[in-house]
Write a protein that holds these residues in place. Structure first.
Motif, PDB file in Angstrom:
ATOM      1  N   ARG A   5      58.603  45.004  45.077  1.00 36.12           N
ATOM      2  CA  ARG A   5      57.189  45.113  45.436  1.00 36.12           C
ATOM      3  C   ARG A   5      56.496  46.132  44.536  1.00 36.12           C
ATOM      4  O   ARG A   5      55.417  45.876  44.006  1.00 36.12           O
ATOM      5  CB  ARG A   5      57.036  45.523  46.895  1.00 36.12           C
ATOM      6  N   ALA A   6      57.111  47.276  44.318  1.00 37.25           N
ATOM      7  CA  ALA A   6      56.519  48.311  43.463  1.00 37.25           C
ATOM      8  C   ALA A   6      56.404  47.834  42.023  1.00 37.25           C
ATOM      9  O   ALA A   6      55.383  48.077  41.362  1.00 37.25           O
ATOM     10  CB  ALA A   6      57.362  49.577  43.538  1.00 37.25           C
ATOM     11  N   LEU A   7      57.420  47.131  41.540  1.00 37.21           N
ATOM     12  CA  LEU A   7      57.386  46.601  40.179  1.00 37.21           C
ATOM     13  C   LEU A   7      56.231  45.621  40.000  1.00 37.21           C
ATOM     14  O   LEU A   7      55.453  45.722  39.034  1.00 37.21           O
ATOM     15  CB  LEU A   7      58.714  45.902  39.867  1.00 37.21           C
ATOM     16  N   VAL A   8      56.112  44.691  40.926  1.00 35.64           N
ATOM     17  CA  VAL A   8      55.040  43.691  40.849  1.00 35.64           C
ATOM     18  C   VAL A   8      53.676  44.373  40.926  1.00 35.64           C
ATOM     19  O   VAL A   8      52.747  44.022  40.200  1.00 35.64           O
ATOM     20  CB  VAL A   8      55.212  42.633  41.960  1.00 35.64           C
ATOM     21  N   GLN A   9      53.569  45.377  41.775  1.00 40.72           N
ATOM     22  CA  GLN A   9      52.297  46.084  41.932  1.00 40.72           C
ATOM     23  C   GLN A   9      51.902  46.812  40.644  1.00 40.72           C
ATOM     24  O   GLN A   9      50.751  46.769  40.233  1.00 40.72           O
ATOM     25  CB  GLN A   9      52.390  47.071  43.084  1.00 40.72           C
ATOM     26  N   VAL A  10      52.843  47.460  39.999  1.00 40.71           N
ATOM     27  CA  VAL A  10      52.546  48.181  38.754  1.00 40.71           C
ATOM     28  C   VAL A  10      52.069  47.218  37.667  1.00 40.71           C
ATOM     29  O   VAL A  10      51.066  47.468  36.993  1.00 40.71           O
ATOM     30  CB  VAL A  10      53.784  48.976  38.277  1.00 40.71           C
ATOM     31  N   VAL A  11      52.756  46.096  37.524  1.00 41.54           N
ATOM     32  CA  VAL A  11      52.376  45.130  36.484  1.00 41.54           C
ATOM     33  C   VAL A  11      51.011  44.512  36.799  1.00 41.54           C
ATOM     34  O   VAL A  11      50.154  44.394  35.916  1.00 41.54           O
ATOM     35  CB  VAL A  11      53.457  44.038  36.335  1.00 41.54           C
ATOM     36  N   ALA A  16      44.940  44.072  35.726  1.00 45.17           N
ATOM     37  CA  ALA A  16      43.655  43.871  36.402  1.00 45.17           C
ATOM     38  C   ALA A  16      42.555  44.728  35.782  1.00 45.17           C
ATOM     39  O   ALA A  16      42.807  45.829  35.313  1.00 45.17           O
ATOM     40  CB  ALA A  16      43.795  44.210  37.877  1.00 45.17           C
ATOM     41  N   ASP A  17      41.333  44.181  35.795  1.00 46.05           N
ATOM     42  CA  ASP A  17      40.172  44.970  35.370  1.00 46.05           C
ATOM     43  C   ASP A  17      39.894  46.075  36.376  1.00 46.05           C
ATOM     44  O   ASP A  17      39.503  47.165  36.011  1.00 46.05           O
ATOM     45  CB  ASP A  17      38.938  44.074  35.248  1.00 46.05           C
ATOM     46  N   ASP A  18      40.057  45.767  37.661  1.00 45.91           N
ATOM     47  CA  ASP A  18      39.840  46.744  38.729  1.00 45.91           C
ATOM     48  C   ASP A  18      41.132  46.898  39.544  1.00 45.91           C
ATOM     49  O   ASP A  18      41.358  46.160  40.507  1.00 45.91           O
ATOM     50  CB  ASP A  18      38.694  46.280  39.636  1.00 45.91           C
ATOM     51  N   PRO A  19      41.999  47.821  39.157  1.00 46.76           N
ATOM     52  CA  PRO A  19      43.293  47.967  39.838  1.00 46.76           C
ATOM     53  C   PRO A  19      43.186  48.264  41.330  1.00 46.76           C
ATOM     54  O   PRO A  19      44.111  47.961  42.088  1.00 46.76           O
ATOM     55  CB  PRO A  19      43.946  49.142  39.107  1.00 46.76           C
ATOM     56  N   SER A  20      42.053  48.804  41.768  1.00 42.04           N
ATOM     57  CA  SER A  20      41.919  49.111  43.190  1.00 42.04           C
ATOM     58  C   SER A  20      41.815  47.846  44.047  1.00 42.04           C
ATOM     59  O   SER A  20      41.987  47.899  45.254  1.00 42.04           O
ATOM     60  CB  SER A  20      40.707  50.005  43.430  1.00 42.04           C
ATOM     61  N   GLN A  21      41.532  46.710  43.418  1.00 43.73           N
ATOM     62  CA  GLN A  21      41.403  45.435  44.143  1.00 43.73           C
ATOM     63  C   GLN A  21      42.730  44.678  44.246  1.00 43.73           C
ATOM     64  O   GLN A  21      42.768  43.575  44.757  1.00 43.73           O
ATOM     65  CB  GLN A  21      40.371  44.547  43.449  1.00 43.73           C
ATOM     66  N   VAL A  22      43.800  45.268  43.726  1.00 42.72           N
ATOM     67  CA  VAL A  22      45.112  44.609  43.762  1.00 42.72           C
ATOM     68  C   VAL A  22      45.860  45.058  45.018  1.00 42.72           C
ATOM     69  O   VAL A  22      45.988  46.249  45.284  1.00 42.72           O
ATOM     70  CB  VAL A  22      45.941  44.956  42.509  1.00 42.72           C
ATOM     71  N   THR A  23      46.338  44.075  45.780  1.00 42.85           N
ATOM     72  CA  THR A  23      47.142  44.356  46.966  1.00 42.85           C
ATOM     73  C   THR A  23      48.425  43.534  46.871  1.00 42.85           C
ATOM     74  O   THR A  23      48.389  42.352  46.560  1.00 42.85           O
ATOM     75  CB  THR A  23      46.383  43.957  48.248  1.00 42.85           C
ATOM     76  N   ALA A  40      41.291  40.477  43.033  1.00 39.92           N
ATOM     77  CA  ALA A  40      39.867  40.190  43.226  1.00 39.92           C
ATOM     78  C   ALA A  40      39.568  38.786  42.724  1.00 39.92           C
ATOM     79  O   ALA A  40      40.185  38.322  41.763  1.00 39.92           O
ATOM     80  CB  ALA A  40      39.027  41.219  42.482  1.00 39.92           C
ATOM     81  N   PRO A  41      38.621  38.110  43.374  1.00 39.88           N
ATOM     82  CA  PRO A  41      38.256  36.767  42.923  1.00 39.88           C
ATOM     83  C   PRO A  41      37.867  36.779  41.440  1.00 39.88           C
ATOM     84  O   PRO A  41      37.125  37.638  40.988  1.00 39.88           O
ATOM     85  CB  PRO A  41      37.047  36.407  43.796  1.00 39.88           C
ATOM     86  N   GLY A  42      38.391  35.846  40.710  1.00 40.85           N
ATOM     87  CA  GLY A  42      38.098  35.740  39.287  1.00 40.85           C
ATOM     88  C   GLY A  42      39.074  36.463  38.381  1.00 40.85           C
ATOM     89  O   GLY A  42      39.063  36.261  37.175  1.00 40.85           O
ATOM     90  N   GLU A  43      39.923  37.296  38.940  1.00 46.33           N
ATOM     91  CA  GLU A  43      40.880  38.040  38.119  1.00 46.33           C
ATOM     92  C   GLU A  43      42.280  37.449  38.135  1.00 46.33           C
ATOM     93  O   GLU A  43      43.149  37.900  37.402  1.00 46.33           O
ATOM     94  CB  GLU A  43      40.959  39.505  38.568  1.00 46.33           C
ATOM     95  N   LEU A  44      42.482  36.453  38.952  1.00 47.92           N
ATOM     96  CA  LEU A  44      43.820  35.885  39.079  1.00 47.92           C
ATOM     97  C   LEU A  44      44.304  35.279  37.759  1.00 47.92           C
ATOM     98  O   LEU A  44      45.485  35.326  37.444  1.00 47.92           O
ATOM     99  CB  LEU A  44      43.835  34.836  40.188  1.00 47.92           C
ATOM    100  N   GLY A  45      43.375  34.763  36.977  1.00 51.15           N
ATOM    101  CA  GLY A  45      43.737  34.171  35.691  1.00 51.15           C
ATOM    102  C   GLY A  45      44.365  35.168  34.741  1.00 51.15           C
ATOM    103  O   GLY A  45      45.219  34.815  33.934  1.00 51.15           O
ATOM    104  N   ARG A  46      43.961  36.418  34.837  1.00 52.28           N
ATOM    105  CA  ARG A  46      44.540  37.457  33.984  1.00 52.28           C
ATOM    106  C   ARG A  46      46.023  37.651  34.299  1.00 52.28           C
ATOM    107  O   ARG A  46      46.826  37.937  33.431  1.00 52.28           O
ATOM    108  CB  ARG A  46      43.791  38.772  34.151  1.00 52.28           C
TER     109      ARG A  46
END
Length: 84
Positions: A5-11, A16-23, A40-46
């Motif tokens: 979980r921590a590994l996936v979260q770091v990557v 992400a453009d806005d890391p605070s929107q990653v859960t 965040a909507p629209g960032e999944l493609g990244r």
């Protein structure tokens, strides 16, 4: 299992453009750990990348990390925020 979980979260936050929107959440389903990444909507493609290459690389990295502990993991990518 917190390592995966921590590994996936770091990557995911690095991409992400806005890391605070990653859960990133973690759960169990039929003996397999399921790690869900919400962006965040629209960032999944990244995170998915061209032809899904970044997503596949992240899944491989997560599976390799989980195998060290003798576990199986599945990584799912979601748009938006987790349900409450």
């Amino acid at each position: 299992m917190g390592d995966v979980r921590a590994l996936v979260q770091v990557v995911a936050r690095a991409l992400a453009d806005d890391p605070s929107q990653v859960t990133v959440t973690e759960g169990e389903h039929r003996g397999i750990s399921v790690v869900e990444v919400f962006m965040a909507p629209g960032e999944l493609g990244r995170l998915i990348g061209r032809q899904g290459r970044t997503a596949q690389a992240l899944r491989t990295l997560a599976q390799t990390t989980a195998e060290r502990d003798g576990r199986k993991v599945q990584v799912e990518f979601r748009d938006g925020s987790p349900r409450r």
